[in-house]
Scaffold this motif. Sequence first.
Motif, short mmCIF file in Angstrom:
data_model
loop_
_atom_site.label_atom_id
_atom_site.label_comp_id
_atom_site.label_asym_id
_atom_site.label_seq_id
_atom_site.Cartn_x
_atom_site.Cartn_y
_atom_site.Cartn_z
N GLN A 20 -9.83 -4.19 -8.91
CA GLN A 20 -9.69 -2.79 -8.34
C GLN A 20 -11.15 -2.22 -8.68
O GLN A 20 -11.76 -2.70 -9.60
CB GLN A 20 -8.49 -1.88 -8.71
CG GLN A 20 -7.43 -2.16 -8.00
CD GLN A 20 -6.22 -1.28 -8.44
OE1 GLN A 20 -5.36 -1.95 -9.42
NE2 GLN A 20 -6.12 -0.33 -8.14
N GLU A 71 -2.56 -4.46 -6.76
CA GLU A 71 -3.51 -3.15 -7.50
C GLU A 71 -2.36 -2.45 -8.32
O GLU A 71 -1.16 -2.71 -8.18
CB GLU A 71 -3.72 -2.18 -6.19
CG GLU A 71 -4.84 -2.94 -5.52
CD GLU A 71 -5.49 -1.73 -4.49
OE1 GLU A 71 -6.70 -1.90 -3.91
OE2 GLU A 71 -4.84 -0.79 -4.44
N SER A 129 -1.15 -1.86 2.46
CA SER A 129 -2.51 -2.15 2.49
C SER A 129 -2.65 -3.36 3.21
O SER A 129 -3.26 -3.79 4.01
CB SER A 129 -2.98 -2.19 1.10
OG SER A 129 -4.16 -2.92 1.26
N ARG A 137 2.66 0.55 -2.05
CA ARG A 137 1.62 0.97 -1.38
C ARG A 137 0.79 -0.39 -1.03
O ARG A 137 0.09 -0.45 -0.03
CB ARG A 137 0.63 1.48 -2.51
CG ARG A 137 -0.66 2.17 -1.83
CD ARG A 137 -1.47 3.19 -2.88
NE ARG A 137 -2.06 1.93 -3.86
CZ ARG A 137 -3.03 2.57 -4.66
NH1 ARG A 137 -3.35 4.13 -4.70
NH2 ARG A 137 -3.67 1.78 -5.52
N GLU A 138 0.95 -1.56 -1.74
CA GLU A 138 0.40 -2.69 -1.38
C GLU A 138 0.92 -3.48 -0.18
O GLU A 138 0.09 -3.96 0.65
CB GLU A 138 0.75 -3.70 -2.56
CG GLU A 138 -0.38 -4.92 -2.16
CD GLU A 138 -1.70 -4.78 -2.22
OE1 GLU A 138 -2.62 -5.21 -1.64
OE2 GLU A 138 -2.19 -3.88 -3.33
N ALA A 164 -7.84 0.23 4.72
CA ALA A 164 -6.29 0.09 4.16
C ALA A 164 -5.56 1.60 4.55
O ALA A 164 -4.38 1.70 4.07
CB ALA A 164 -6.10 -0.10 2.55
N SER A 167 -9.47 1.00 -3.64
CA SER A 167 -10.68 0.29 -3.82
C SER A 167 -11.29 -0.05 -2.45
O SER A 167 -12.50 -0.31 -2.39
CB SER A 167 -10.47 -0.92 -4.34
OG SER A 167 -9.87 -0.77 -5.64
N SER A 172 -5.12 1.86 -0.57
CA SER A 172 -5.86 1.54 -1.55
C SER A 172 -6.99 2.28 -2.10
O SER A 172 -7.34 2.98 -1.30
CB SER A 172 -6.64 0.05 -0.95
OG SER A 172 -7.36 -0.57 -1.93
N LEU A 178 -9.90 -8.90 1.13
CA LEU A 178 -10.89 -7.59 1.17
C LEU A 178 -11.75 -7.59 2.09
O LEU A 178 -12.83 -7.29 1.92
CB LEU A 178 -11.25 -7.36 -0.32
CG LEU A 178 -10.11 -7.12 -1.32
CD1 LEU A 178 -10.78 -6.71 -2.46
CD2 LEU A 178 -8.95 -6.31 -0.83
#
Length: 962
Positions: A895, A725, A180, A176-177, A224, A218, A216, A16
């Motif tokens: 998250q 996530e 990211s 989605r991940e 992302a 978060s 993301s 992150l």
Amino acid sequence: MAAMSLQLTVVSLFLLGGVLTFPLGQESCHPTKPDMLNVHLVPHTHDDVGWLKTVDQYFYGDRNDIQHAGVQYILDSVVDQLLKNPDRRFIYVETAFFYRWWRQQSSSMQQTVKQLVNEGRLEFVNGGWCMSDEATTHYSAVIDQMTMGLRFLNETFGPCGRPRVAWHIDPFGHAREHASMFAQMGYDGFFFGRLDYQDRARRMMYREQELLWRASDSLTPPMADLFTGILPNGYNPPEGFCWDQSCDDAPIRDDPDLEDYNVDDVVKRFLAIAEGQSAVYKTNHIIMTMGSDFQYENANLWYKNLDKLIHYVNAQQANGIKVNVLYSTPSCYLQELHRTNLTWALKNDDFFPYADDAHDFWTGYFTSRPALKRYERISNSNLQVMCNQLEVLGGPVSRRGPFGVGDSKTMKEAMAVAQHHDAVSGTEKQHVANDYARRLANGWQHCQVCRASHDIVFIVTEKCLSLSQFSVNVYNPLARPVTWPVRLPVNGTAYVVSDANASSSSLSSFQVVPVSPATREVRRSRGFAVNELVFQVQAPPLGYTTYSVSLLQNGPPPASTQHHTPTAIKNKVLNHSVITYEHFLQVTFDPDTGLLSSLSNLETKQTIKLTQNFYWYNASDGNNVESIQPSGAYIFRPNSSTPFVISKTAKTESIQTPAVQEVRQWFSPWVSQVVRLYADSRALELEWTVGPVPIDDDLGKEVITRLDTSIQTAQYFYTDSNGREVLQRKTDFRPTWNLKQSEPIAGNYYPINSRAFIKDDDDQLTVVTDRSQGGGSINNGSLEIMLHRRLLYDDVRGVAEPLNETSGIFPKGLVVRGRLLLSLDRPASAADAHRPLAQEVVLQPLLTFTGGDLHPNTRLEFSGLQAALPPAVHLLTLSQWDKDSVLLRLEHQFQSWESKVNSQPVTVNLQKLFTTLDVLGVSELNLSANQWKDEMKRFSWTPESGTAHLHLSVPSLQHIRT
């Protein structure tokens, strides 16, 4: 394990982390014309790393009776043709194949290829070892396989070999991940070919086939954010313009003296296709993929016709036709889109489930080949422990294993191949699935590199455990201490278990219980122990502890069992109607049915109604009024929305001991389960066994378990994305278009990689899975998970065989066993419990055994960390990078909205992290470790206002700070 002090440079990587950017600088791109429609032709081949043939068969061109494909000839032919015309371009994707080909080339050929790469004529896109699946892969394994491929390209070709574009043209839905991760790996854009047919229709109407994916909820934008393009023809050429030896389209015949001259017709058809495509895209640039599966084995066919196509279409510019055709690549195309400086539609959810027609939902592969999916998951754990962590903690001596230096390479390659979108997905032919499993098994053998240095004998057989004295070494790969239940097959009736301090009183209770009939049936001739020794172990963070086990000659007998056959007598009180551990969980059973009836969390004073049972959907055989589509390896299509219950009652057998309480349930000869609570456990274990699935009635079956609760979900439920996530789902709903639902079951299934949950204001029930599975919440308060599939028809997506698994051990059909872990919590604190629980299942402790007495100087306990990491921080990767450096990945795993405590920023001091490593320096890279983070520059993109579709709040989640 010997504790060694190693002076190493730590290559540190933060999942992150901050903005990951780098410039493109595509000097090699052909110029475009701003006042014309620029058509970017992208010559490419899509080379599956196993599908209808094995990886080896595809590379060498073997078994062409199955499919004509030979990757080595493709690369030979493409390089030859690129050298004949400097205008030509080609992209290549699968490093697993290119790496093989490269090693077989002469030094002069390697120099030639390097020159092609430096000049941008041969461009690598995506660049992972394979093109991974996005539904059934865990994010840690995806990162590993991407790192492996990109590292080879980086070390071989330098900056010119670094892919700028992610390219997932064939996976069956998009997570989605994954987007990211691609953003954090430094990619500027992402292109794919498949999305739901309704979604595509809407996007074509509004010119939103190119968009900005905010991947993301978060990470602070644009960390992302990933520009995403949807290709116009999947990944195939436009109709009528395929010029491979596998194609039937007419070549361009440009001799006007010949009767079959067709240039005018070709140009007219091409201009019409280009005009139609430009009408559904946003700019004066469009892309056409000129290639398909295993094409360009005779690249001359393609390039000779593409040269002519470019020449004759562009010649029409003299007649006022404003179309400019050029050889291009995805990164060159992306660069032109970026130069337009437009705004782009914003997307926040994912692209699941995928359907290519009204009754054709590709949601069956979420569960297909469940045994392979489990084997891949435990192989990932094995890789992280024995191939990565122990190589680092054990020092150089641990890398001189029984197979020599570099033993971990075999396992890393096997795991990387297993991430392919026709591997762990379960969408390959049976002989290919067998090959994937064989590769993993071979990797296991080669990864046992720590035997020589850790006083551990890797004997996992009953022979060792039948001794009167043996030791159990428990290695914990997590960066926090864990408590873990151990079950060992034994023939003795009583044992004493002592921890590393030679104390049995410090242990939780240990107990001998009889092996269940279901277990005896599953193992068949592969084991003969009549009992199991059960006890809880406590292992330090990133370390091990040792337990001594001694047989008692005159000890007490094993725990006794109580049997019960359900009756119609109501309110009958049974000894096993409640299993509970004080302060934690309580489970009740209906005495009339033998089924679960409620679950309570005694700490939080929560109780929900909970009924769990097993069902099967009748798989469509294609003979249906609405559609001829059958269920198959890819597609889930039940012929009814109402599943068949396997049994309304369960025969039960209960065991109650201080170490474990369990109720063993039998629903039919092919479905059984153990409902189990261990001492000190905050999760209820459901160990299910399904198979052989009967097909004597000529019906294919899709077997599920369903949890029906009193939780008021209002159609909402939650699933993870690649194990990381969590996304909110809603039955019969899509965030970005008005869904016309045509398959009420299959159209509401989503991939569950590690966990799913349902909740209301008061209660949250979380289910942690031990492999990737499909599931959904069809009814209010309900969560169902598909466990096993056995089908009798092919679903006409290319595999050309039904998903009907058998084996030598199970000739009548595959038997599969797995675990679901259930936790009941308050919604505000549920993530604090289920994220660590899911972590323990993915990276479970490694058990090794030593017979007899240990050497007096044997170290019985060790931790590689000076202190446990905070709960919010996960040690994702610890592996040897080169002789003097280590690759370390730390991630903030919560998250931003999940936890009041654990979603906050965390500081980690690397100098005080390890016990056996002296950190001399830290250099931060991107997620895939192929570029220094401070050197990265990514394209910035501007979203359109008001186009985001948000399920959840989006506060900021800060990265770990050093």
